[in-house]
Design a protein around this motif. Sequence first.
Motif, short mmCIF file in Angstrom:
data_model
loop_
_atom_site.label_atom_id
_atom_site.label_comp_id
_atom_site.label_asym_id
_atom_site.label_seq_id
_atom_site.Cartn_x
_atom_site.Cartn_y
_atom_site.Cartn_z
N THR A 1 13.92 34.39 -18.12
CA THR A 1 14.09 33.79 -19.45
C THR A 1 15.58 33.49 -19.61
O THR A 1 16.36 33.71 -18.67
CB THR A 1 13.67 34.76 -20.57
N ILE A 2 15.98 33.03 -20.78
CA ILE A 2 17.41 32.73 -20.93
C ILE A 2 18.25 34.00 -21.16
O ILE A 2 19.47 33.94 -21.25
CB ILE A 2 17.69 31.71 -22.06
N ALA B 1 20.77 40.98 -16.97
CA ALA B 1 20.91 40.56 -18.36
C ALA B 1 21.96 39.45 -18.34
O ALA B 1 23.07 39.64 -17.82
CB ALA B 1 21.38 41.72 -19.21
N LEU B 2 21.62 38.28 -18.85
CA LEU B 2 22.53 37.14 -18.71
C LEU B 2 23.66 37.17 -19.73
O LEU B 2 23.44 37.40 -20.92
CB LEU B 2 21.75 35.82 -18.86
N VAL B 3 24.86 36.94 -19.22
CA VAL B 3 26.05 36.86 -20.07
C VAL B 3 26.26 35.42 -20.51
O VAL B 3 26.60 35.14 -21.66
CB VAL B 3 27.29 37.36 -19.29
N GLU C 1 26.94 28.72 -22.88
CA GLU C 1 25.69 29.25 -23.42
C GLU C 1 24.54 28.96 -22.45
O GLU C 1 24.48 27.88 -21.87
CB GLU C 1 25.43 28.54 -24.74
N VAL C 2 23.65 29.90 -22.29
CA VAL C 2 22.50 29.69 -21.40
C VAL C 2 21.45 28.86 -22.13
O VAL C 2 21.03 29.22 -23.24
CB VAL C 2 21.88 31.04 -20.98
N GLN C 3 21.05 27.74 -21.51
CA GLN C 3 20.02 26.92 -22.17
C GLN C 3 18.72 26.86 -21.38
O GLN C 3 17.66 26.63 -21.94
CB GLN C 3 20.56 25.52 -22.43
N LEU C 4 18.83 27.08 -20.05
CA LEU C 4 17.62 27.04 -19.21
C LEU C 4 17.51 28.36 -18.45
O LEU C 4 18.51 28.86 -17.93
CB LEU C 4 17.73 25.91 -18.18
N PRO C 5 16.31 28.90 -18.33
CA PRO C 5 16.16 30.10 -17.50
C PRO C 5 16.42 29.75 -16.03
O PRO C 5 16.03 28.66 -15.59
CB PRO C 5 14.69 30.50 -17.70
N PRO C 6 17.10 30.63 -15.29
CA PRO C 6 17.38 30.33 -13.89
C PRO C 6 16.10 30.12 -13.09
O PRO C 6 15.09 30.78 -13.36
CB PRO C 6 18.12 31.57 -13.39
N ASN C 7 16.17 29.22 -12.12
CA ASN C 7 15.02 28.94 -11.27
C ASN C 7 14.68 30.14 -10.39
O ASN C 7 15.57 30.73 -9.78
CB ASN C 7 15.36 27.78 -10.34
#
Length: 508
Positions: free
Chosen positions: A12-13, A87-89, A99-105
């Motif tokens: 997820t993001i 946990a994404l920073v 800012e994270v907009q797409l979950p990593p592939n």
Amino acid sequence: MQLVGIVGSGSTITYVPIIVWDRVEHLAKEEQLVIIDDGKRGIKYLGILRNARRYEPFLSAYRRTSYVDNPALADAGTLPHTSAYAALVGTLESRAIGEVQLPPNPGSKVYVVEGAADLGISLGEGLIIGSHKYSGIEVPLDPYWLPYHLAVVGATGTGKSRLVKALIDEVLAKTGYSLIVFDHTGLDYARFYPDRVVEASRVVLDVSLITDLMLERSGLDARTYDPYFITAVLYYIYRELPPELRAEVFGSESTTAQRGLVSSGRGSDLRSFLSRLDRVDYEKLMAVMSRSPVEWSRERFKEAVSEIARSFSTKESVRVRLGVAVDIKLGEGFFRSLSSRDLLPSGIVDEALKKRLVVVDLSTEELVIRRYVVASVVSELWRRIEASRKPVNTVVVVDEAHNYACRYCGGAKSAIGRIAREGRKWGLGAVLVTQRIIDLDPDIRGNINTWFFSKLQTPSDFSELSGYMNLAGISEQSLAVLGSREFYVAGLMNPLRIPVLIRVREVE
Ligand SMILES: Nc1ncnc2c1ncn2[C@@H]1O[C@H](COP(=O)(O)OP(=O)(O)OP(=O)(O)O)[C@@H](O)[C@H]1O
Ligand SMILES: [Mg+2]
């Protein structure tokens, strides 16, 4: 930068499952910084590894399998692997964190960050009190948020006071803020700044505090004995002051009293004192007492209190109790501790603003006086703000803050509470240090915007913390295994948006 695995399905993001490469499984430690390289989309993410777990496809603890009947089967071989999540920073842009907009592939490569060069960006300028535990990257704390208050919590011995010492040095070196540090034990800060120490035993006490101390120490009922003590304290000071200073505080003698001056001696002293009682200027009294410190003697105070008792035409029993209280319950030591006080709270504030740092050594005083000193110094800061309507750019540090910022901490709590509520408008910040969060008054802890936390003293503290911030997967168990000097930093001063683990630099 070292490859440690790939992204699994279901990211997820904020949360990214990671399949850890078995050969370097030892590198995938919780709290590592990781870079996720989503090559297909050309996006790089920065994350923090959390919640590493070791799995085996057949050794489910919840299903009945042949291993239940034959544990030796495990000797024939197992197929363990590690999974974790990041946990994404944020995303790594050319200069900053985005800012994270797409979950990593799924399938994206995951690398462990081994040093600042791997990041390719700077985390900005700021106060450096330590570095990220594994990568050694310095975590700059943004001083802009100092007046939004910070707290340091952790079990005893985790290194809270040393962390604050590191912070004080950074504030002095890199900001324009002044600091007033209240050293509860006298062992945590005073010895680092010997030429900045002010002894709380020099602070002038006001008449009502001296009375409260006497009532508390003697155990006498305040409703009955307060009038005797407070009048006697004032009368004592009146008698001890040199005549010219006496006139400054108590006004000149009224004519009625002068007419009463038929006989000389103490009786006339008392009459003239009582006639001037309504005209006392208490602010001037404090100033005068600082210029000409009152020396307290048990014997002379006893005289004063018995004169007052006689003039109130008191019952014998009350007079006896007052005598016992002065001689036995209070005693010589108590009066000695009231003596030689020549410093006003305004003097402490002046010193702090002039030299940028004052350490108030509270260790010699009893708790009531310690709280009074904290309350009166902070109130003085507020007086200056009210008078000038200008920011004071000052940080107030309170160690062992459960003694001052607790619900029932009286004037000290009110003073600190006001900083917590209104300080940000006037450049007035608080740094509170304590073992248990729940010992801070709820109004105060709700206004703290940066938290440092380590191993906690009680489980309820953990739920309290998680109520204030997104802990991004940090568990109570992961706090329990932290070593000394290891703290998470979370909140406004943290450049990373989710809590990050730092190791405080050596403070000696
Ligand atoms: N950053 C540091 N550098 C060097 N030594 C440290 C550091 N942090 C902690 N220590 C060591 O750990 C001891 C305890 O640290 P400190 O007094 O800061 O703990 P504390 O959390 O304030 O404890 P308490 O709750 O009892 O006040 C220190 O006396 C010191 O020996
Ligand atoms: Mg300490």
